[in-house]
Design an enzyme around this catalytic site. Structure first.
Site, PDB file in Angstrom:
ATOM      1  N   GLU A   1      66.105  -8.555 -52.831  1.00  0.00           N
ATOM      2  CA  GLU A   1      64.660  -8.768 -52.650  1.00  0.00           C
ATOM      3  C   GLU A   1      63.830  -8.216 -53.815  1.00  0.00           C
ATOM      4  OE1 GLU A   1      62.278 -10.286 -50.755  1.00  0.00           O
ATOM      5  OE2 GLU A   1      63.971 -11.424 -50.026  1.00  0.00           O
TER       6      GLU A   1
ATOM      7  N   HIS B   1      64.586  -8.252 -57.027  1.00  0.00           N
ATOM      8  CA  HIS B   1      64.566  -9.315 -58.043  1.00  0.00           C
ATOM      9  C   HIS B   1      63.693 -10.485 -57.583  1.00  0.00           C
ATOM     10  CE1 HIS B   1      68.782  -7.605 -58.746  1.00  0.00           C
ATOM     11  NE2 HIS B   1      68.206  -7.428 -59.912  1.00  0.00           N
TER      12      HIS B   1
ATOM     13  N   GLY C   1      60.510  -4.525 -62.936  1.00  0.00           N
ATOM     14  CA  GLY C   1      60.268  -3.735 -61.737  1.00  0.00           C
ATOM     15  C   GLY C   1      59.985  -2.275 -62.074  1.00  0.00           C
ATOM     16  N   GLN C   2      59.101  -1.677 -61.314  1.00  0.00           N
ATOM     17  CA  GLN C   2      58.846  -0.231 -61.461  1.00  0.00           C
ATOM     18  C   GLN C   2      60.086   0.584 -61.114  1.00  0.00           C
ATOM     19  OE1 GLN C   2      55.467   1.589 -59.261  1.00  0.00           O
ATOM     20  NE2 GLN C   2      56.786   3.403 -59.230  1.00  0.00           N
TER      21      GLN C   2
ATOM     22  N   ASP D   1      62.826   0.461 -62.456  1.00  0.00           N
ATOM     23  CA  ASP D   1      63.292   0.945 -63.753  1.00  0.00           C
ATOM     24  C   ASP D   1      62.061   1.230 -64.606  1.00  0.00           C
ATOM     25  OD1 ASP D   1      66.404   0.279 -63.634  1.00  0.00           O
ATOM     26  OD2 ASP D   1      65.307  -1.362 -62.717  1.00  0.00           O
TER      27      ASP D   1
HETATM   28  P1  AMP Z   1      68.635  -5.484 -62.915  1.00  0.00           P
HETATM   29  O1  AMP Z   1      69.286  -6.742 -62.444  1.00  0.00           O
HETATM   30  O2  AMP Z   1      69.026  -4.290 -62.129  1.00  0.00           O
HETATM   31  O3  AMP Z   1      68.716  -5.301 -64.409  1.00  0.00           O
HETATM   32  O4  AMP Z   1      67.079  -5.662 -62.602  1.00  0.00           O
HETATM   33  C1  AMP Z   1      66.354  -6.760 -63.082  1.00  0.00           C
HETATM   34  C2  AMP Z   1      64.880  -6.510 -62.853  1.00  0.00           C
HETATM   35  O5  AMP Z   1      64.636  -6.342 -61.456  1.00  0.00           O
HETATM   36  C3  AMP Z   1      64.378  -5.225 -63.535  1.00  0.00           C
HETATM   37  O6  AMP Z   1      63.090  -5.457 -64.075  1.00  0.00           O
HETATM   38  C4  AMP Z   1      64.347  -4.242 -62.405  1.00  0.00           C
HETATM   39  O7  AMP Z   1      63.409  -3.198 -62.595  1.00  0.00           O
HETATM   40  C5  AMP Z   1      63.930  -5.138 -61.255  1.00  0.00           C
HETATM   41  N1  AMP Z   1      64.309  -4.510 -59.980  1.00  0.00           N
HETATM   42  C6  AMP Z   1      65.539  -4.039 -59.629  1.00  0.00           C
HETATM   43  N2  AMP Z   1      65.492  -3.466 -58.408  1.00  0.00           N
HETATM   44  C7  AMP Z   1      64.211  -3.565 -57.990  1.00  0.00           C
HETATM   45  C8  AMP Z   1      63.516  -3.147 -56.811  1.00  0.00           C
HETATM   46  N3  AMP Z   1      64.138  -2.504 -55.833  1.00  0.00           N
HETATM   47  N4  AMP Z   1      62.204  -3.418 -56.725  1.00  0.00           N
HETATM   48  C9  AMP Z   1      61.556  -4.056 -57.725  1.00  0.00           C
HETATM   49  N5  AMP Z   1      62.143  -4.479 -58.853  1.00  0.00           N
HETATM   50  C10 AMP Z   1      63.453  -4.237 -58.995  1.00  0.00           C
END
Ligand code: AMP
Length: 292
Positions: A35, A37, A147-148, A150
């Site tokens: 969710e 993503h 996303g915040q 990260d």
């Molecule tokens: P990742 O696939 O983990 O590299 O994340 C891809 C994007 O999704 C990054 O910008 C993350 O910060 C964002 N993201 C990951 N988890 C969450 C979350 N729980 N809430 C909001 N954004 C997220």
């Protein structure tokens, strides 16, 4: 929804849309979508005519002792989820396409990458900045969504875009959590049931910090001590760091006076998880988002 693996075909897809004056929203991911993503993709759909996402587990941001090989992957599930929120195209390149033999070029954002996760994961942000730069060059989005969750990554990317005059707007979206408060993460799938329960202490300790600040505490030393006390009751959890930094320049803060980021990273068993909150004791209503 189109699934595209080649850089050339992605450029063609984008060029077709550009000729029709369509705006492009872009969400880079490493897949195993949840969710968190999907919230970024939904926002891209609201803001832009076309939503492009990328799914690429980026080897450059993992150090040799990290979880690159076992990082969760399920492209069919990801495609179904992306389609369900109306994504128009998924860029799904191979490592070879992104880093062909003889690859040599990186981007270095100084200072911002030397604290928090940059300290415990040397080289991590060098991998993040180069993949995002490459993806921006390929997709050429109007707006890119991060996303915040990260927060440091988002702040580093914003700085890179500003310093390199990249023609893209960065939007930072709130953290999406499970109903019990755990921040959604692809890495949560590594947790066994005991670890999953213990993982709640991340958010609980951040809520404790927020409450202390609301009640007038301004010393981060006292806040961090209360957080540590809570976390160390969980035997599966090892603290990597708990930090309080200025949201604009990531400088460490010892007295909480303006808008700050309280961020932590812990190991739960072998799994490294991060979480954060943003607090501003000056504003009556506490902010919990990175403002753009
Ligand atoms: P990742 O696939 O983990 O590299 O994340 C891809 C994007 O999704 C990054 O910008 C993350 O910060 C964002 N993201 C990951 N988890 C969450 C979350 N729980 N809430 C909001 N954004 C997220």
């Amino acid at each position: 929804m189109q699934l595209i693996s080649s850089i050339r075909k992605t450029r063609q897809f984008i060029a077709t849309k550009r000729r029709k004056d369509k705006t492009i929203g872009f969400v880079p991911t490493m897949g195993y979508l949840h969710e968190g993503h999907l919230s970024l993709m939904r926002q891209a759909k609201r803001d832009c005519d076309v939503c492009v996402i990328s799914i690429f587990v980026n080897p450059a941001q993992f150090s040799p002792n990290e979880d690159l090989k076992k990082y969760p992957r399920n492209i069919n599930r990801d495609l179904a989820l992306a389609k369900s929120v109306g994504v128009d195209a998924v860029f799904y390149p191979s490592s070879k396409a992104i880093y062909p033999e003889g690859y040599l070029t990186y981007v270095n954002v100084e200072k911002f990458t030397e604290v928090l996760c940059g300290e415990s994961r040397p080289g991590h942000f060098r991998g993040v900045t180069i993949i995002v730069t490459k993806l921006f060059n390929i997709v050429q989005p109007d707006i890119a969504y991060f996303g915040q969750k990260d927060a440091q990554q988002a702040i580093v990317i914003k700085k890179m875009v500003q310093d390199l005059d990249m023609p893209v707007k960065i939007k930072i979206m709130p953290i999406i959590r499970e109903s019990d408060g755990l921040a959604m993460s692809s890495r949560n799938t590594y947790l066994n049931p005991k670890e999953r329960t213990d993982a709640l202490v991340l958010y609980q300790s951040l809520i404790r910090a927020k409450k202390m600040i609301k009640e007038g505490e301004r010393s981060f030393k006292k806040i961090v001590s209360a957080m540590r006390q809570m976390i160390t009751t969980k035997k599966t959890v090892d603290i990597d760091y708990i930090s309080c930094v200025d949201l604009d320049d990531l400088e460490p803060v010892s007295r909480i006076q303006g808008r700050v980021l309280i961020a932590l990273a812990v190991f739960i068993g072998k799994t490294r998880l991060i979480d954060n909150i943003i607090v501003n004791p000056i504003r009556r209503k506490f902010s919990s988002e990175v403002n753009n």
